[in-house]
Design a protein around this motif. Structure first.
Motif, mmCIF file in Angstrom:
data_model
loop_
_atom_site.group_PDB
_atom_site.id
_atom_site.type_symbol
_atom_site.label_atom_id
_atom_site.label_comp_id
_atom_site.label_asym_id
_atom_site.label_seq_id
_atom_site.Cartn_x
_atom_site.Cartn_y
_atom_site.Cartn_z
ATOM 1 N N ALA A 206 0.835 -1.209 0.000
ATOM 2 C CA ALA A 206 0.000 0.000 0.000
ATOM 3 C C ALA A 206 0.865 1.252 0.000
ATOM 4 O O ALA A 206 0.556 2.239 -0.673
ATOM 5 N N ALA A 207 1.958 1.209 0.759
ATOM 6 C CA ALA A 207 2.851 2.367 0.815
ATOM 7 C C ALA A 207 3.508 2.621 -0.535
ATOM 8 O O ALA A 207 3.586 3.769 -0.995
ATOM 9 N N PHE A 208 3.966 1.562 -1.182
ATOM 10 C CA PHE A 208 4.569 1.734 -2.500
ATOM 11 C C PHE A 208 3.513 2.131 -3.535
ATOM 12 O O PHE A 208 3.770 2.931 -4.429
ATOM 13 N N GLY A 209 2.304 1.573 -3.405
ATOM 14 C CA GLY A 209 1.227 1.937 -4.314
ATOM 15 C C GLY A 209 0.851 3.396 -4.183
ATOM 16 O O GLY A 209 0.520 4.057 -5.182
ATOM 17 N N GLY A 210 0.934 3.918 -2.957
ATOM 18 C CA GLY A 210 0.614 5.317 -2.734
ATOM 19 C C GLY A 210 1.625 6.265 -3.341
ATOM 20 O O GLY A 210 1.345 7.461 -3.500
ATOM 21 N N ALA A 211 2.808 5.752 -3.672
ATOM 22 C CA ALA A 211 3.851 6.599 -4.255
ATOM 23 C C ALA A 211 3.699 6.736 -5.771
ATOM 24 O O ALA A 211 4.359 7.571 -6.384
ATOM 25 N N ILE A 212 2.824 5.931 -6.363
ATOM 26 C CA ILE A 212 2.612 5.987 -7.816
ATOM 27 C C ILE A 212 1.708 7.177 -8.143
ATOM 28 O O ILE A 212 0.754 7.451 -7.413
ATOM 29 N N PRO A 213 1.986 7.901 -9.215
ATOM 30 C CA PRO A 213 1.098 9.008 -9.607
ATOM 31 C C PRO A 213 -0.340 8.530 -9.741
ATOM 32 O O PRO A 213 -0.601 7.475 -10.318
ATOM 33 N N SER A 214 -1.272 9.295 -9.182
ATOM 34 C CA SER A 214 -2.664 8.860 -9.172
ATOM 35 C C SER A 214 -3.581 10.039 -8.921
ATOM 36 O O SER A 214 -3.126 11.178 -8.743
#
Length: 334
Positions: A250-258
């Protein structure tokens, strides 16, 4: 519309991931999973979430060297997460520095570097958690090398910051020499670097740095426990490894542009993490939605109370931040 080049890529990624999730998920089974979830566990996670927010405030206040009251820092943390969840461009981080500068005697440029350091350490802790659980994750063979590379890059960045903290005068001299032909860049960059190095000074204070690391470790441990209870609400067989891997993803996913609030990227990361243990995309998606609700409840309650105490609204803060950003841009052009 002027910022379309900034927000469009993230919006496209979010929409694409949401479409992919909906393609693989059976909405009927997802609804059934939501109905049959153990909401006692979810309630426990919500309570833990408020404790997490309080500890998070202590983490940041340590970096600020206690120059702001715990109350001001606590409400500002909530306001920052509220901004991140609902406003574009990850304004929560800038918003935190902006809002706290109005409540304390610290300036915006003194506060901002502490947020950069905090986020950098978040990445390091994420890498540590991720690496530690990889061997226990079913079907994750071959992912270990990637995790180690990511952790190494983040750790190298932290070491680089530590070197800068120890040699900030040397770094400033190098910067001024390299930008001698660009007076405007030298002036603006030099001002930022001086404030940034001031924030990095925590790395030179051994006792303060250990205190910061301690509170950061406690904060992440609490997050793992909260995620464990949410996942357990949907998967009774889950253990703490599931929570650690899910939190790391989740932490790494939150770092992706979105889109704001890591919409789509967060859910995709959670679904991917949980389906490494059980091939049930529908229930995994239900758990991801519960985690999003968990994040929203914490940020809305604490953030809204914080804004209300100051006579602010979400739209009002957004307008102030845009005005602040425009003034900074004009100052850069002058």
């Amino acid at each position: 519309m002027k910022d379309i080049k900034r927000w469009l890529p993230g919006a496209v990624i979010s929409l694409g991931l949401i479409a992919a999730i909906l393609y693989f998920v059976d909405l009927g089974e997802m609804v059934d999973a939501l109905r049959s979830a153990n909401y006692v566990y979810f309630g426990i996670a919500l309570v833990i979430g408020f404790v997490w927010m309080a500890v998070r405030a202590q983490v940041w206040r340590t970096l600020l060297r206690d120059r702001a009251s715990f109350s001001d820092v606590f409400w500002t943390v909530g306001e920052g997460y509220l901004l991140n969840n609902f406003l574009p461009f990850r304004l929560g981080e800038i918003g935190r520095a902006f809002l706290l500068s109005r409540k304390s005697k610290m300036t915006f440029m003194e506060i901002l570097p502490t947020i950069v350091i905090e986020r950098t350490m978040d990445l390091i802790y994420t890498a540590i958690i991720f690496i530690s659980v990889i061997p226990f994750v079913v079907g994750a063979e071959g992912s270990g090398r990637t995790a180690y590379i990511m952790g190494g890059i983040v750790l190298a960045g932290f070491v680089f910051m530590f070197i800068l903290a120890r040699n900030n005068k040397w770094a400033l001299d190098i910067f001024h020499k390299l930008t001698a032909r660009f007076p405007r860049l030298q002036q603006l960059g030099g001002s930022f670097l001086e404030s940034f190095f001031s924030g990095l000074s925590v790395l030179n204070d051994g006792r303060l740095f250990v205190k910061f690391l301690f509170w950061m470790a406690v904060n992440w441990a609490i997050a793992i426990v909260a995620y464990y209870f949410i996942i357990r609400a949907f998967f009774p067989q889950a253990n703490v490894i599931w929570a650690m891997f899910g939190l790391g993803m989740a932490a790494f996913g939150g770092a992706i542009p979105s889109a704001p609030g890591a919409l789509g990227t967060f859910e995709a990361a959670i679904v991917f993490a949980l389906t490494r243990f059980v091939p049930d995309e529908s229930t995994a998606f239900a758990a991801a939605l519960a985690m999003r609700l968990y994040n929203y409840i914490n940020s809305i309650v604490i953030g809204a109370i914080g804004l209300s105490r100051e006579g602010q609204t979400l739209s009002g803060v957004y307008q102030e931040l845009m005005s602040f950003r425009n003034k900074q841009g004009k100052a850069d052009d002058s």
